[in-house]
Design an enzyme around this catalytic site. Structure first.
Site, PDB file in Angstrom:
ATOM      1  CB  CYS A 113      -0.958   0.000   1.179  1.00 54.15           C
ATOM      2  SG  CYS A 113      -2.075  -1.399   1.097  1.00 54.15           S
ATOM      3  CG  HIS A 258      -3.471   3.149   1.638  1.00 56.21           C
ATOM      4  ND1 HIS A 258      -3.826   2.790   0.354  1.00 56.21           N
ATOM      5  CD2 HIS A 258      -3.608   2.034   2.404  1.00 56.21           C
ATOM      6  CE1 HIS A 258      -4.151   1.509   0.344  1.00 56.21           C
ATOM      7  NE2 HIS A 258      -4.034   1.036   1.570  1.00 56.21           N
ATOM      8  CG  ASN A 288      -6.727  -1.257   0.350  1.00 57.06           C
ATOM      9  OD1 ASN A 288      -5.983  -0.711  -0.462  1.00 57.06           O
ATOM     10  ND2 ASN A 288      -6.281  -1.773   1.483  1.00 57.06           N
TER      11      ASN A 288
HETATM   12  C1  LIG Z   1     -11.015  -6.337   8.601  1.00 57.57           C
HETATM   13  C2  LIG Z   1     -11.726  -5.365   9.506  1.00 57.57           C
HETATM   14  C3  LIG Z   1     -12.670  -4.491   8.669  1.00 57.57           C
HETATM   15  C4  LIG Z   1     -12.551  -6.146  10.527  1.00 57.57           C
HETATM   16  O1  LIG Z   1     -13.225  -5.244  11.336  1.00 57.57           O
HETATM   17  P1  LIG Z   1     -13.308  -5.501  12.884  1.00 57.57           P
HETATM   18  O2  LIG Z   1     -14.038  -4.352  13.444  1.00 57.57           O
HETATM   19  O3  LIG Z   1     -11.943  -5.805  13.386  1.00 57.57           O
HETATM   20  O4  LIG Z   1     -14.179  -6.765  12.943  1.00 57.57           O
HETATM   21  P2  LIG Z   1     -14.984  -7.256  14.207  1.00 57.57           P
HETATM   22  O5  LIG Z   1     -14.017  -7.701  15.251  1.00 57.57           O
HETATM   23  O6  LIG Z   1     -15.960  -6.248  14.639  1.00 57.57           O
HETATM   24  O7  LIG Z   1     -15.765  -8.430  13.606  1.00 57.57           O
HETATM   25  C5  LIG Z   1     -15.127  -9.596  13.325  1.00 57.57           C
HETATM   26  C6  LIG Z   1     -16.266 -10.561  13.088  1.00 57.57           C
HETATM   27  O8  LIG Z   1     -16.829 -10.278  11.805  1.00 57.57           O
HETATM   28  C7  LIG Z   1     -16.741 -11.420  10.987  1.00 57.57           C
HETATM   29  N1  LIG Z   1     -16.459 -10.985   9.627  1.00 57.57           N
HETATM   30  C8  LIG Z   1     -15.261 -10.848   9.045  1.00 57.57           C
HETATM   31  N2  LIG Z   1     -15.441 -10.419   7.798  1.00 57.57           N
HETATM   32  C9  LIG Z   1     -16.759 -10.289   7.594  1.00 57.57           C
HETATM   33  C10 LIG Z   1     -17.533  -9.901   6.498  1.00 57.57           C
HETATM   34  N3  LIG Z   1     -16.998  -9.517   5.352  1.00 57.57           N
HETATM   35  N4  LIG Z   1     -18.871  -9.883   6.653  1.00 57.57           N
HETATM   36  C11 LIG Z   1     -19.456 -10.241   7.803  1.00 57.57           C
HETATM   37  N5  LIG Z   1     -18.764 -10.643   8.882  1.00 57.57           N
HETATM   38  C12 LIG Z   1     -17.426 -10.661   8.768  1.00 57.57           C
HETATM   39  C13 LIG Z   1     -15.621 -12.233  11.583  1.00 57.57           C
HETATM   40  O9  LIG Z   1     -15.758 -13.597  11.254  1.00 57.57           O
HETATM   41  C14 LIG Z   1     -15.797 -11.985  13.067  1.00 57.57           C
HETATM   42  O10 LIG Z   1     -16.855 -12.789  13.538  1.00 57.57           O
HETATM   43  P3  LIG Z   1     -16.822 -13.423  15.005  1.00 57.57           P
HETATM   44  O11 LIG Z   1     -16.784 -12.240  15.947  1.00 57.57           O
HETATM   45  O12 LIG Z   1     -18.084 -14.198  15.067  1.00 57.57           O
HETATM   46  O13 LIG Z   1     -15.583 -14.240  15.069  1.00 57.57           O
HETATM   47  C15 LIG Z   1     -10.734  -4.455  10.276  1.00 57.57           C
HETATM   48  O14 LIG Z   1     -10.000  -5.215  11.193  1.00 57.57           O
HETATM   49  C16 LIG Z   1      -9.781  -3.733   9.375  1.00 57.57           C
HETATM   50  O15 LIG Z   1     -10.172  -2.907   8.551  1.00 57.57           O
HETATM   51  N6  LIG Z   1      -8.473  -3.966   9.531  1.00 57.57           N
HETATM   52  C17 LIG Z   1      -7.472  -3.305   8.723  1.00 57.57           C
HETATM   53  C18 LIG Z   1      -7.522  -3.888   7.355  1.00 57.57           C
HETATM   54  C19 LIG Z   1      -6.651  -3.148   6.393  1.00 57.57           C
HETATM   55  O16 LIG Z   1      -6.621  -1.948   6.423  1.00 57.57           O
HETATM   56  N7  LIG Z   1      -5.964  -3.875   5.543  1.00 57.57           N
HETATM   57  C20 LIG Z   1      -5.172  -3.322   4.515  1.00 57.57           C
HETATM   58  C21 LIG Z   1      -3.999  -2.611   5.081  1.00 57.57           C
HETATM   59  S1  LIG Z   1      -3.271  -1.664   3.893  1.00 57.57           S
END
Ligand SMILES: CC(C)(COP(=O)(O)OP(=O)(O)OC[C@H]1O[C@@H](n2cnc3c(N)ncnc32)[C@H](O)[C@@H]1OP(=O)(O)O)[C@@H](O)C(=O)NCCC(=O)NCCS
Length: 331
Positions: A113, A258, A288
């Site tokens: 990224c 980003h 992204n």
């Molecule tokens: C990935 C991301 C959106 C997840 O959000 P989060 O707030 O951490 O997620 P939560 O902890 O609230 O929820 C996780 C739950 O949602 C579920 N889940 C994951 N993806 C899902 C989706 N697409 N749809 C529905 N549910 C989903 C998981 O299985 C988990 O369920 P569980 O609690 O029953 O185990 C977040 O962590 C994120 O944006 N991280 C950075 C990612 C990023 O920027 N990557 C690129 C870097 S350049």
């Protein structure tokens, strides 16, 4: 002293729009989950058979047209991507051939990224030492064929989209314009927090018949760790750049961050005490797009007439590696 200025900018996204509802027909997810967690409403996916270098070619041609230059005016190409056309050779070579400019040097950057900002820093150095006059810096991604659209991959696959952006850096004697400052960082201790294991060259052979069944062909992410580090590092980048350039927050017209997750960028702005409007965004339209996100957003601001001569723009990015980087420009 010579400076590098952005002489032209262009971008390209494939025409196919994929909404959150479209994804919810492939896996257990919902528009509400994706929107509230990331700010993404839709993204673009390329059709099968399209290469990353094809998206890059469109963006590069648009940037060249904006600069009123021909491909033959280019002296060097820097191509940032994590979704190369092939494992080797580098995608910059494929783009060079498509642009019809054999012989000039080509460099691939694998900096995820932050690839576009790393590319700007490298191109800027070449220009400032007088080695090249016109350097094409491209960030392009074709993620959609390498995303796991089953429930196991839904945390990653809903976030990413395809697209490309490019700038032509030109050598200029105008001291008051161009790239004023760049800062590059990495912390390889977190290399596996967001990675893809499939090209594991330590194995003999490095690909096996099980590679698909084990899911190693898909990106793996520890989303919470990435999120936490991204907020801290991106805020740090802004503070450092302001300090190094002896500027105040009000000297910056826009931060061009980003586009990984709208919540990350909102928290960075909050942490810095910046108004949210100073942080531009278009993640809701494209998701992204990794190395393409910053030039896509910069070009959008430019095309919308938001950028005026003399504006200070601060580009910041965080991503897999971990890597993080900034560039301060005077438009
Ligand atoms: C990935 C991301 C959106 C997840 O959000 P989060 O707030 O951490 O997620 P939560 O902890 O609230 O929820 C996780 C739950 O949602 C579920 N889940 C994951 N993806 C899902 C989706 N697409 N749809 C529905 N549910 C989903 C998981 O299985 C988990 O369920 P569980 O609690 O029953 O185990 C977040 O962590 C994120 O944006 N991280 C950075 C990612 C990023 O920027 N990557 C690129 C870097 S350049």
């Amino acid at each position: 002293m010579r400076r590098s200025v952005i002489a032209g900018i262009g971008s390209y996204v494939p025409p196919r729009v994929v909404s959150n509802d479209d994804l919810s027909r492939l896996m257990t997810t919902s528009d509400e989950w994706i929107r509230t967690r990331s700010g993404i409403q839709e993204r673009r996916f390329a059709e099968e058979g399209v290469y990353c270098s094809d998206l890059a070619l469109e963006a590069a041609n648009n940037a060249l047209a904006d600069a009123h230059l021909e491909p033959s005016d280019l002296d060097f190409i820097i191509f940032a991507t994590v979704s190369p056309d092939h494992h080797f050779p580098g995608t910059a070579c494929f783009l060079q051939a498509k642009l019809g400019v054999p012989y000039i040097g080509c460099l691939d950057l694998r900096n995820q990224c932050t690839g576009f900002i790393y590319g700007l820093a490298v191109g800027d150095a070449f220009v400032r030492i007088g080695m090249y006059r016109h350097v094409l810096v491209v960030g392009a991604e074709l993620h959609s064929n390498a995303l796991n659209f089953s429930d196991e991959g839904r945390d990653v696959s809903v976030l990413f989209g395809d697209g490309a952006g490019a700038v032509v850096l030109a050598s200029s004697s105008e001291e008051d314009r161009g790239i004023l400052y760049t800062e590059l960082h990495a912390d390889g201790r977190f290399a596996k927090a967001l990675h893809m294991d499939v090209w594991n060259i330590s194995r003999k052979p490095y690909l096996t018949h099980d590679s698909i069944d084990t899911g190693e062909i898909w990106p793996q992410m520890d989303g919470k760790t990435v999120f936490k580090h991204a907020v801290i590092r991106m805020a740090e980048l802004v503070t450092h750049a302001l300090k190094q350039c002896r500027m105040q927050p009000e000297d910056i017209k826009y931060v061009i961050p980003h586009q990984a997750n709208q919540r990350i960028n909102q928290l960075v702005a909050e942490r810095l005490g910046f108004p949210q409007e100073k942080f531009l965004n278009n993640i809701y339209k494209y998701g992204n797009t990794t190395a393409a996100s910053i030039p896509l957003l910069l070009n959008e601001a430019y095309q919308a007439g938001k950028l005026e001569r003399g504006d200070h723009l601060l580009l910041i990015a965080f991503g897999s590696g971990f890597t993080w980087a900034s560039a301060l420009l005077r438009w």
